[in-house]
Every structure is written in C-alpha cells, then in structure tokens.
Design an enzyme around this catalytic site. Sequence first.
Site, mmCIF file in Angstrom:
data_model
loop_
_atom_site.group_PDB
_atom_site.id
_atom_site.type_symbol
_atom_site.label_atom_id
_atom_site.label_comp_id
_atom_site.label_asym_id
_atom_site.label_seq_id
_atom_site.Cartn_x
_atom_site.Cartn_y
_atom_site.Cartn_z
ATOM 1 N N ARG A 187 0.771 -1.254 0.063
ATOM 2 C CA ARG A 187 0.130 0.088 0.027
ATOM 3 C C ARG A 187 0.832 1.351 -0.005
ATOM 4 O O ARG A 187 0.406 2.196 -0.710
ATOM 5 C CB ARG A 187 -1.143 -0.056 1.121
ATOM 6 C CG ARG A 187 -2.086 1.046 1.228
ATOM 7 C CD ARG A 187 -3.198 1.002 2.320
ATOM 8 N NE ARG A 187 -2.570 0.887 3.636
ATOM 9 C CZ ARG A 187 -3.356 0.804 4.776
ATOM 10 N NH1 ARG A 187 -4.480 0.514 4.560
ATOM 11 N NH2 ARG A 187 -2.790 0.897 5.962
ATOM 12 N N LYS B 252 -2.507 6.650 1.315
ATOM 13 C CA LYS B 252 -2.549 7.029 2.679
ATOM 14 C C LYS B 252 -1.650 8.139 2.668
ATOM 15 O O LYS B 252 -0.333 8.173 2.987
ATOM 16 C CB LYS B 252 -2.041 5.979 3.352
ATOM 17 C CG LYS B 252 -2.516 5.948 5.020
ATOM 18 C CD LYS B 252 -2.310 4.602 5.558
ATOM 19 C CE LYS B 252 -2.725 4.542 7.170
ATOM 20 N NZ LYS B 252 -4.132 4.535 7.384
ATOM 21 N N GLU C 63 -16.480 6.588 4.100
ATOM 22 C CA GLU C 63 -15.509 6.261 5.449
ATOM 23 C C GLU C 63 -16.237 6.749 6.630
ATOM 24 O O GLU C 63 -16.795 7.837 6.398
ATOM 25 C CB GLU C 63 -14.123 6.495 5.031
ATOM 26 C CG GLU C 63 -13.463 5.947 3.811
ATOM 27 C CD GLU C 63 -11.915 5.774 4.244
ATOM 28 O OE1 GLU C 63 -11.600 5.188 5.327
ATOM 29 O OE2 GLU C 63 -11.200 6.278 3.362
HETATM 30 C C1 LIG Z 1 -5.226 3.841 7.541
HETATM 31 C C2 LIG Z 1 -6.804 4.145 7.261
HETATM 32 C C3 LIG Z 1 -7.525 3.246 7.318
HETATM 33 C C4 LIG Z 1 -7.272 1.872 8.157
HETATM 34 O O1 LIG Z 1 -6.511 1.072 7.508
HETATM 35 P P1 LIG Z 1 -5.913 -0.123 8.268
HETATM 36 O O2 LIG Z 1 -4.852 -0.715 7.190
HETATM 37 O O3 LIG Z 1 -7.056 -1.038 8.590
HETATM 38 O O4 LIG Z 1 -5.210 0.396 9.281
HETATM 39 C C5 LIG Z 1 -8.937 3.567 6.893
HETATM 40 N N1 LIG Z 1 -9.275 4.861 6.434
HETATM 41 C C6 LIG Z 1 -8.259 5.733 6.101
HETATM 42 C C7 LIG Z 1 -8.614 6.923 5.477
HETATM 43 C C8 LIG Z 1 -6.979 5.367 6.445
HETATM 44 O O5 LIG Z 1 -5.893 6.472 6.585
#
Ligand SMILES: *Cc1c(COP(=O)(O)O)cnc(C)c1O
Length: 346
Positions: free
Chosen positions: A87, A189, A225
Amino acid sequence: MTSAKVKPEDFDWNDLGFAYHELPYRYRAYYKDGKWSAGALETSATIPVHEAATGLHYGQQIFEGLKAYRRPDGGVNLFRPDMNAARLNRSAKRLMMAEFPEEQFVEALKQVVQANADFIPPYGSGATLYLRPFMIGQGPVVGVHPASEYVFTIFATPVGAYYKGGLTPTAYVTNEYDRAAHGGTGQAKAGGNYAASMLPGHEAHKAGYSDVVYLDPRLHEFIEELGSANFFGITKDGQFKTPKSPSILPSVTKYSLLALAEEFGMQPEETAISINDLDEFAEAGAMGTAAVISPVGSITHNGDKHVFYSETEVGPQTQKLYDRLVSIQFGEQEGPEGWTVDVPLD
Ligand SMILES: *Cc1c(COP(=O)(O)O)cnc(C)c1O
C-alpha cells in the site's frame, strides 16, 4: 533539542493511551540519485528537512500504521506487513514519490521492533507497539514537481488497548464536507487527506459525535468512510457489506475481516451502500488498525438518528468478528496462511 526518551519502567502497560513516546531507536533510509541507502537504526527523533522540501510545501507525504503484538509464548507478531508495504508503494505511485523495496520494508519493521524490544507491551495487557512508517519529499524544489530526494523512516511507540472494558458503540454524523474526490488521493494514505479531515472531525466532535460519516463526493448519497476507518454493515440476514468506492482507503483490517466473514459464511460483499438504506443493517462498525472494530451505535443524517444494534452494546456478529481477528493478531488462534510474521527476538 532535549531528549524525552523513556524507560520501560516508566510505563503502566494497562493504562496507556494513544500517544507518542520517544523510544531509543527508529529506522531511516535516504533516497538520492535514483537509489535508496542501505537504511539503518538512528537515535535522533528529529529529521533535518530542507526549507524547500516538497514534503513541506506540496504534500509529498505518505504513511502507514501497523502494530507489533506480544504473543502468549512471549514471541512477537507483525500482522500482514506485506499489505502495508504494497500500500505504501501504491500511495508513492499516486504522489510520484520513490517506491520503497517491499522486503526491505518488512526487514526495517523487524529491526525497529527488535531494537525497541523492551517497550513491547506484555501479552494480556491488550497494549501493542504501534509502528509508523512514513516518507516525505526532501531537497530543494520550488516549482511544482516531484522531489528527487526522499526520507523513509519508521518510528515506534507503545499504545494502549483501545477498549478498556468491552467494545463500546459510538455515535457518528454526516455533514457537508468531503474527505477525498473520485480520481483524487483518497486511495493513498497521504497526509493531505488527513489535513482535509480535521475541520469536519472537529465540528463532529464539538457536536458530540465520535466522527464523520463521509458520503461520496458526487451525490452525497453513498457511504465512503467513517473518519479514518472503513465502514461495514451486517444485514438483518447476516451478510457482511462494506462500501466500494474509488475514493476510500483500502484498509488492511477491512480485507482481513472480509476474509473472516467468508470463513463465517457471511457472504461478504464490497458494494455501494446508500445512506438512505441503513434499515437493512442489524449491526455496523468502523474498521482500522487502531481499534480493529469500533461498533457504530448510530448515524445521524439530516437530523435523523438511525440506531443500529444498540447505542450502548456491541452486537453479537461484530463481537464474533472482532474476537477472531484479535486472537489471530496476538497469536492465540491460527489464522490464514501468511497473516502473521514472527519477529525473532534474541
Ligand atoms: C489507515 C486508514 C484506514 C484503516 O486502514 P488499516 O490498514 O485497516 O489500518 C482507513 N481509512 C483511512 C482514511 C486510513 O488512512
């Protein structure tokens, strides 16, 4: 800079929040002239950054978040670090940053855990060692183009069990803001997505909600989300559903729960979920590394509050999924092949 370094005896493992503590070691690697340095542990918590770095001006910042878990046998697990490595590189591609070799990423995580081993909370406390890999664009750039130098680093900090008692539902709310656009950086991210979420999050908190339910940026109808966690709902006939959208962050926790829901025969599906169809769900939750699952007690949309299973108690399906995933992470139960990675300690 004064050093605020901590000692293991400073911590009450059963009463840790989610805060930064300066541990002795972090990993750093530097990208220059088209290649990464070997990477090494460093002791300084500060990074010298050039005043014209793209990481300061143009948002070339990406990060990851995962945990190291102390097992009942005293050993230590990472949970699916290959997913975080992949990722990070998808985020790097979208923001035109340097990709970091995935094997080196997992090795670097192990080095940080090993070097700070005295700070891995004991099994049974529910606490973990949180790991924060990140990368920023470095070096002098003033026009809008990608940096030619990058810093990749991983720090660690012990964090407490998210729930002191049992899982507790919280209340969420929709509002007029968007987190990310279709075609934007929602799947990366990236630091900038978080900057954009601070004002909406602040307003939701002020109004007494735990976070925002972001709706799709085109129609404001479909759930994207919940703050910085992915959403799931469990239908009245037991199906596990989670939103499909080009502007949400692909959560490692989400993909893991999709697989476990399959194990449990819950016919998991990634599909559009309308904010007007909440009645189909018996239970709902938010998914992410920090809490694994936060049960969603209610969602308030246009002033109407929709209550799921209960505003005060977690539903049985949510509890079942949570228990299974957490027991795999801590090494109490065997999970699917390759999900846990042992960190050798000497
Ligand atoms: C990091 C994140 C998540 C959760 O991802 P995980 O890999 O399960 O920790 C969900 N939404 C956003 C916007 C994120 O930055």
